[in-house]
Design a protein around this motif. Sequence first.
Motif, PDB file in Angstrom:
ATOM      1  N   CYS A  46       0.834  -1.213   0.000  1.00 18.28           N
ATOM      2  CA  CYS A  46       0.000   0.000   0.000  1.00 18.28           C
ATOM      3  C   CYS A  46       0.863   1.256   0.000  1.00 18.28           C
ATOM      4  O   CYS A  46       0.488   2.270  -0.609  1.00 18.28           O
ATOM      5  N   LEU A  47       2.005   1.209   0.657  1.00 18.83           N
ATOM      6  CA  LEU A  47       2.906   2.367   0.636  1.00 18.83           C
ATOM      7  C   LEU A  47       3.438   2.591  -0.769  1.00 18.83           C
ATOM      8  O   LEU A  47       3.600   3.742  -1.205  1.00 18.83           O
ATOM      9  N   GLN A  48       3.733   1.520  -1.490  1.00 21.55           N
ATOM     10  CA  GLN A  48       4.167   1.672  -2.874  1.00 21.55           C
ATOM     11  C   GLN A  48       3.044   2.212  -3.747  1.00 21.55           C
ATOM     12  O   GLN A  48       3.268   3.016  -4.648  1.00 21.55           O
ATOM     13  N   LEU A  49       1.823   1.770  -3.467  1.00 22.91           N
ATOM     14  CA  LEU A  49       0.673   2.264  -4.223  1.00 22.91           C
ATOM     15  C   LEU A  49       0.450   3.755  -3.983  1.00 22.91           C
ATOM     16  O   LEU A  49       0.045   4.486  -4.879  1.00 22.91           O
ATOM     17  N   ALA A  50       0.742   4.209  -2.748  1.00 20.39           N
ATOM     18  CA  ALA A  50       0.578   5.640  -2.434  1.00 20.39           C
ATOM     19  C   ALA A  50       1.583   6.490  -3.183  1.00 20.39           C
ATOM     20  O   ALA A  50       1.290   7.635  -3.539  1.00 20.39           O
ATOM     21  N   GLY A  51       2.772   5.952  -3.468  1.00 18.76           N
ATOM     22  CA  GLY A  51       3.769   6.697  -4.226  1.00 18.76           C
ATOM     23  C   GLY A  51       4.192   7.967  -3.528  1.00 18.76           C
ATOM     24  O   GLY A  51       4.624   7.982  -2.368  1.00 18.76           O
ATOM     25  N   GLY A  52       4.033   9.091  -4.223  1.00 14.17           N
ATOM     26  CA  GLY A  52       4.426  10.375  -3.649  1.00 14.17           C
ATOM     27  C   GLY A  52       3.506  10.860  -2.557  1.00 14.17           C
ATOM     28  O   GLY A  52       3.813  11.853  -1.878  1.00 14.17           O
ATOM     29  N   ALA A  53       2.347  10.221  -2.376  1.00 10.29           N
ATOM     30  CA  ALA A  53       1.395  10.621  -1.331  1.00 10.29           C
ATOM     31  C   ALA A  53       1.576   9.788  -0.069  1.00 10.29           C
ATOM     32  O   ALA A  53       0.624   9.582   0.689  1.00 10.29           O
ATOM     33  N   ARG A  54       2.786   9.309   0.160  1.00  6.96           N
ATOM     34  CA  ARG A  54       3.040   8.456   1.317  1.00  6.96           C
ATOM     35  C   ARG A  54       2.751   9.179   2.634  1.00  6.96           C
ATOM     36  O   ARG A  54       2.184   8.612   3.561  1.00  6.96           O
ATOM     37  N   VAL A  55       3.137  10.460   2.712  1.00 13.87           N
ATOM     38  CA  VAL A  55       2.912  11.221   3.947  1.00 13.87           C
ATOM     39  C   VAL A  55       1.422  11.366   4.229  1.00 13.87           C
ATOM     40  O   VAL A  55       0.963  11.210   5.368  1.00 13.87           O
TER      41      VAL A  55
END
Length: 462
Positions: A387-396
């Motif tokens: 899921c963190l990889q799916l968030a990409g640049g929106a990780r924060v």
Amino acid sequence: MIARPLALPDETDRSYLGAFMRINGLQSNAEALNLIARWTRSTEPDQVAGSSIDLLRRVAGIDLQSFVRQHTTLPLRRGVAGPRALSEHGSIENHSLHRCSGMRQTRAGAFFCPDCVAADQDFHGRSYWRREHQTPGLYWCPKHRIPLRYMSDRRSFLLSPSVCFERAAQIEERWSILVAANPFVAKYLGICAGMMDNARPLPVRQVRFALVAAAKEQSLRTFPTKAPLKPSEHLLSDVMLEAYPRDWIVGLIPSLGAKLRGRDLRQVDGVFWHTVVAAPAITYALAAAVLFETADSALQALAQHQPPPVMRPVRKLPVDEMESARRAYLVSGGSYSCVLSSLGSDGPRAILELEAGGLPDMDMEGSREALCASVAFFLDGRPLEECLQLAGGARVAFESMIRISGNRFKAALCEIVSREGRTVGRNPRTGKAPMLSAAKWTDAQDRQTKKPPIHRAASRQK
């Protein structure tokens, strides 16, 4: 025309008033104050005569703040104060206090040291009542190490101490030596002296948390309860009775004389939970003396301790308004700004309740990617790393949603996905929108915004 005596170092206000009366041949303090008021009106017609302290400081030629700090007992009596009474000692804001209790005594009787009287007569030409000797619990002269003498009539302050030798009672020498040798008594008197030198009272809330922090290190109970003491717990009142000479401490706090061990005494143990109205300053000084190693460390802790921030309770919105806020949150896809615009003045409180209920703001930078990751994590049950990889640049933004999210977030997320995926079609039997996975929900969003999915665009380019 009046004669104006010099205010001597550490001279009490009543002692100075008595010196003014003697040098001007006056018989009563009322007569003296009336004379000073008339003199003030003649010399300073633009100034309005105030309290007795204000009149005395004009005769002495001293500003009000200096006179209050150096010649009255107010700095000790106001050593600890509530949040609405933290103005400086001698401030004009304390006018009513100066008028009502400015010259009040700290204890019954007038105390003096015979050796100090003789030294003052030789050096200053007259004897006077020293403010230090009027400290509650002080029965010997710190300078000459001899017992004090005292007059029980408070009108004795208007007399010279030198004329009170024959009538004055003397403190028992053996008892005073025993009390003076107690290290906790010495720390207490040092703390009182430090409070007397402060420019303003200490905030009661700050003092309370400083004492609580020190008390927890010594396993003292710091909260009111009727539950019995644990084997490892102690009460401050019990510790004080063990640390100080019993007859001395009972003289300062009479209610300690009838106290039962293991039963809290609110007058003493209450210093740990008083936050608005302060107890007498000497109670805090007595408590600090048994909780800290030295008087200096106690004064530093009381003056510099940072209490936790005050958490103001927020009035909850009515049920119908909160339901409107939740509906606006779901319809807008989790946007706090839409909730604010729809509820108006009640919007900020609604936001606080939504956040407290575990519903984060999903209208931020990268919120669409973070929402996709949230759907994958909460609804599809995918691993966190994926899921963190799916968030990409929106990780924060995704991590922020996870931190705030609560039990209600999953249900809200289901409803948001169902609302935004309504173009896919509803179940003909139940009439409900289908539950979409992260991939299907993303694909539905692309179709709804009339943008071809990424995989179709790639195939067309080929």
